[in-house]
Design an enzyme around this catalytic site. Structure first.
Site, PDB file in Angstrom:
ATOM      1  CD  GLU A  63      40.732  41.424  44.175  1.00 50.25           C
ATOM      2  OE1 GLU A  63      40.432  40.120  44.258  1.00 50.25           O
ATOM      3  OE2 GLU A  63      40.901  42.267  44.896  1.00 50.25           O
ATOM      4  CD  GLU A 100      40.337  46.357  46.786  1.00 53.37           C
ATOM      5  OE1 GLU A 100      39.879  45.007  47.510  1.00 53.37           O
ATOM      6  OE2 GLU A 100      38.995  46.291  45.870  1.00 53.37           O
TER       7      GLU A 100
END
Ligand SMILES: *[C@@H]1O[C@H](CO)[C@@H](O)[C@H](O)[C@H]1NC(C)=O
Ligand SMILES: *[C@@H]1O[C@H](CO)[C@@H](O)[C@H](O)[C@H]1NC(C)=O
Ligand SMILES: *[C@@H]1O[C@H](CO)[C@@H](O)[C@H](O)[C@H]1NC(C)=O
Length: 730
Positions: free
Chosen positions: A184, A253
């Site tokens: 991320e 995710e």
């Protein structure tokens, strides 16, 4: 030179593997449709199971449940801080036995996505970075910084080499089909400007050069350079496209729920919405979905990040914290996977064509020589729809997708849940009443012999290096007999500014008050009247960390502890600044130094028994009792509702931090927010966020297990009980 020898060794492995299994391709590749394994494009379902968040004896069962739930792969982060607790000293034992975990996945016939990071976020202490990394001279995390890049490369290469040595990459015949570098990074990458971009490109190149023979991904990094695949994380990812037309659409995710913070309500994600989100992703051409989490597990010890993240990392996942199947979430997703696998072949061989069927209704049609499949979608939140497709009529519930693997028959609808709901119950075990003994920390002598005295207030982590949650700050103040407050009978006011996370104030050895930060306000102020006497008074501040931050730009620079100012008001001289006095420091508790949590250290202090001692509910008190393991195999938990805040151990193993912080928030019914593209379903308002603490079966002997509780504020240990967790279907 070294790189050449590594890669030629790898080629040799690879060739040997080809010789052994002649019809197998020696790599994992990808194209715009999917990952290609052994020459086949695949639709893959994966689930996150983090090995340190359960015990090795649970792993096989969790992996088998994942397989039975229709998963093809298990995803895990690699947790640097547990593997390298001090520079160059590695630990891959027990819960940290990564190779064993990967091999168990392989044994079950599943693939692995290894997210090396080594920054992992993960609601894990310091985002998975060892705390010592912060003290490497000149370091700056996750940017174009030589000391950081050197450390990151060294650890990444070590993990890759470890996997290669055990032949664990698919290119060697092993289960690992995919690896992740960084995590991320998109937001930071942009915030750090040119340095961020340079670092990100370096990280990608460094990873690719490790030459694993399987693709690398970067999640939430839109600029991931070729050949690294950028992937999506979120509640929904149907809006996501990779940054190049020749990369597959992957969702690393898919959030099955959410984590909890002490003092916040419990999150749920309805499985209907999760299935709908997955359906939308697949119908758009997505080919890889990883559930984060599939089993969340437990933040044992001091592994929780945050601050304030709970010890439970249940995540409302399809397998609950204790390893039990959560229905209907598990069963409904299993049916979803089955329906999608029925048309896997056509999904990977055709591009979808979109046909509107109404204002809110659409058909995504996949058609090729290998068949026809259609996804019929109703986006309306509340109203069912009736649609006609290929001259057939279908009723679509609101906010749902029907999957027709043959373009005729509905195999599955995301809103029609067939699986029966389950209910978890905590059942009392009929063990004996526990016989507790106590040992209270001696607060009056704290820091009398401190070796660290400093003029001014020190940052907490700098002193503790995270060897303990606790740091004592002690100073003294002399009160003259002529002070007015002594005669007039009021208390001077102490004000302490803390950068986090919790604080207990002791005056002359007695608890005067506590203050706590919150998720929203990590910095907080203690203000309270304190009872001072003529003569020398001792002010002892116990600053408590509740999990180091795991995300945010340069979180390594964030401070914790009492940074001041510390002021005293109500003296004849007015306001007195205590910040620049002599402060003495002590890391940790006496009980920690004596290792009271283990059978070796337990006898180093005098324990006091009897109900009188137990009922006093003293602060800074250790409790010990011996407990027998309840019969059977059901998972176990301690009910700590009667306690305040502290930590708990069984046979020397840390079960984690506990805190009976009551959830305040708005526990309204589930509602969908388009802005956040998610359902908010919160429960447990007015209850402790976490009441039950998982005690792994494998940490227990049949009898005489040493249970130790350290309580900071005061609690009723006589009401602690060990419960069995049972799940029944409704
Ligand atoms: C860390 O602590 C030492 C004393 O142990 C002190 O000299 C130093 O200034 C501190 N550094 C920071 C950044 O707080
Ligand atoms: C701190 O303690 C030392 C040694 O006792 C003393 O010399 C010094 O004056 C003290 N400093 C302050 C600011 O009180
Ligand atoms: C709770 O949420 C509901 C629905 O969004 C809202 O109407 C209500 O005002 C909220 N209550 C509080 C105390 O925030």
């Amino acid at each position: 030179m070294e790189a050449t020898s590594v890669s030629s060794k790898w080629i040799l492995h690879c060739m040997l593997f080809i010789l052994a299994v002649q019809n197998t391709h020696c790599s994992v590749t990808y194209d715009r449709k999917a990952l290609i394994i052994n020459g086949q494009r695949r639709i893959l379902f994966s689930g996150s199971i983090h090995y340190p968040r359960s015990t090795p004896d649970m792993w096989e069962g969790l992996i088998q449940k994942a397989k039975d739930g229709g998963l093809d792969a298990i995803d895990t982060y690699v947790f640097w801080n547990v593997h390298e607790p001090s520079p160059g000293n590695f630990n891959f034992e027990g819960r940290y036995d990564l190779v064993r975990f990967v091999k168990l996945v392989q044994k079950a016939g599943l693939y692995v996505h290894l997210r090396i990071g080594p920054y992992v976020c993960a609601e894990w202490n310091f985002g998975g970075f060892p705390v010592w990394l912060k003290y490497v001279p000149g370091i700056s995390f996750r940017t174009d910084n030589e000391p950081f890049k050197m450390a990151m490369q060294r650890f990444t290469q070590k993990i890759v080499q470890m996997m290669k040595d055990k032949m664990l990459f698919q290119s060697q015949g092993g289960p690992i089909i995919l690896s992740q570098i960084e995590n991320e990074y998109g937001i930071e990458s942009k915030a750090y400007g040119a340095d961020g971009r340079a670092y990100m490109n370096w990280a990608a190149k460094m990873a690719v050069e490790t030459d694993t023979g399987v693709p690398w991904v970067m999640c939430k990094e839109d600029d991931a350079p070729d050949p690294v695949i950028n992937t999506c994380n979120g509640f929904y990812c149907d809006y996501f496209s990779p940054n190049k037309p020749y990369k597959p659409t992957m969702w690393t995710e898919a959030w099955t729920g959410w984590f909890e913070d002490f003092g916040e309500p419990i999150h749920h994600r309805p499985v209907e919405d999760l299935a709908f989100a997955v359906g939308r992703f697949i119908q758009k051409g997505g080919s890889f979905v990883n559930y984060y989490m599939y089993h969340g597990g437990t933040n044992f010890g001091r592994a929780a990040g945050g601050p304030f993240i709970t010890t439970s990392y249940d995540y409302d996942a399809p397998i609950d914290e204790y390893g039990l199947i959560r229905q209907p979430k598990y069963g409904h997703l299993k049916e979803l996977h089955k329906a999608i696998k029925l048309c896997e072949h056509v999904l990977v061989s055709a591009d979808p064509t979109l046909t509107p069927l109404g204002n809110y209704e659409q058909a995504h049609i996949f058609s090729s020589s290998s068949g026809c499949a259609v996804f019929l979608t109703n986006y309306h939140l509340n109203d069912a729809a009736h649609v006609t497709f290929n001259n057939m009529h279908y009723e679509l519930p609101p906010w749902s997708i029907s999957i027709l693997p043959d373009c005729k028959t509905v195999a599955f609808n995301t809103a029609k849940v067939g699986a029966k709901a389950s209910e978890a119950q905590m059942i009392r075990t009929n063990g004996k009443m526990l016989s507790w003994e106590i040992f209270s920390e001696d607060i009056s002598t704290i820091n009398d012999d401190s070796s660290l005295v400093y003029v001014g207030l020190l940052e907490q982590l700098n002193v503790t290096r995270d060897t303990s949650d606790y740091l004592w700050y002690t100073t003294s103040i002399e009160i003259s007999t002529s002070e007015s407050f002594l005669r007039q009978g009021y208390d001077p006011t102490l004000t302490v500014q803390s950068a986090g996370h919790a604080l207990h104030v002791f005056i002359n050895g007695y608890l005067s008050g506590s203050a706590f930060g919150t998720k929203a306000n990590k910095k907080f102020t203690f203000t309270g009247g304190i009872n001072l006497q003529a003569g020398v008074n001792k002010i002892s501040l116990l600053s408590v960390a509740v999990g180091l931050p795991n995300n945010g730009a340069h979180f390594e620079t964030w401070n914790i502890g009492v940074l001041g100012p510390v002021t005293l008001d109500g003296l004849d001289e007015g306001s007195k600044d205590l910040s620049w006095q002599n402060w003495s420091y002590k890391v940790g508790l006496t009980g920690e130094a004596m290792n009271l949590v283990s059978s070796n250290g337990i006898s180093s202090v005098d324990w006091v028994g009897g109900s009188l001692a137990i009922n006093k509910q003293l602060p800074l008190t250790w409790y010990k009792a011996y407990i027998d393991a309840p019969e059977g195999k059901d998972p176990l938990a301690l009910d700590l509702r009667s306690m305040g805040k502290g930590q708990v151990w069984i046979n020397g193993q840390s079960i984690g931090r506990y805190w009976t912080a009551y959830a305040n928030g708005n526990c309204s019914q589930c509602s969908y927010s388009g802005a956040y593209r998610q359902w908010k379903c919160l429960s447990g308002c007015g209850q402790p966020t976490q009441r039950w603490y998982h005690v792994p079966r494998s940490w227990l002997k049949p009898t005489g297990n040493l249970l130790v509780v350290f309580e900071e504020i005061g609690g009723d240990a006589s009401r602690i009980s060990l419960l069995k967790r049972l799940v029944s279907s409704l």
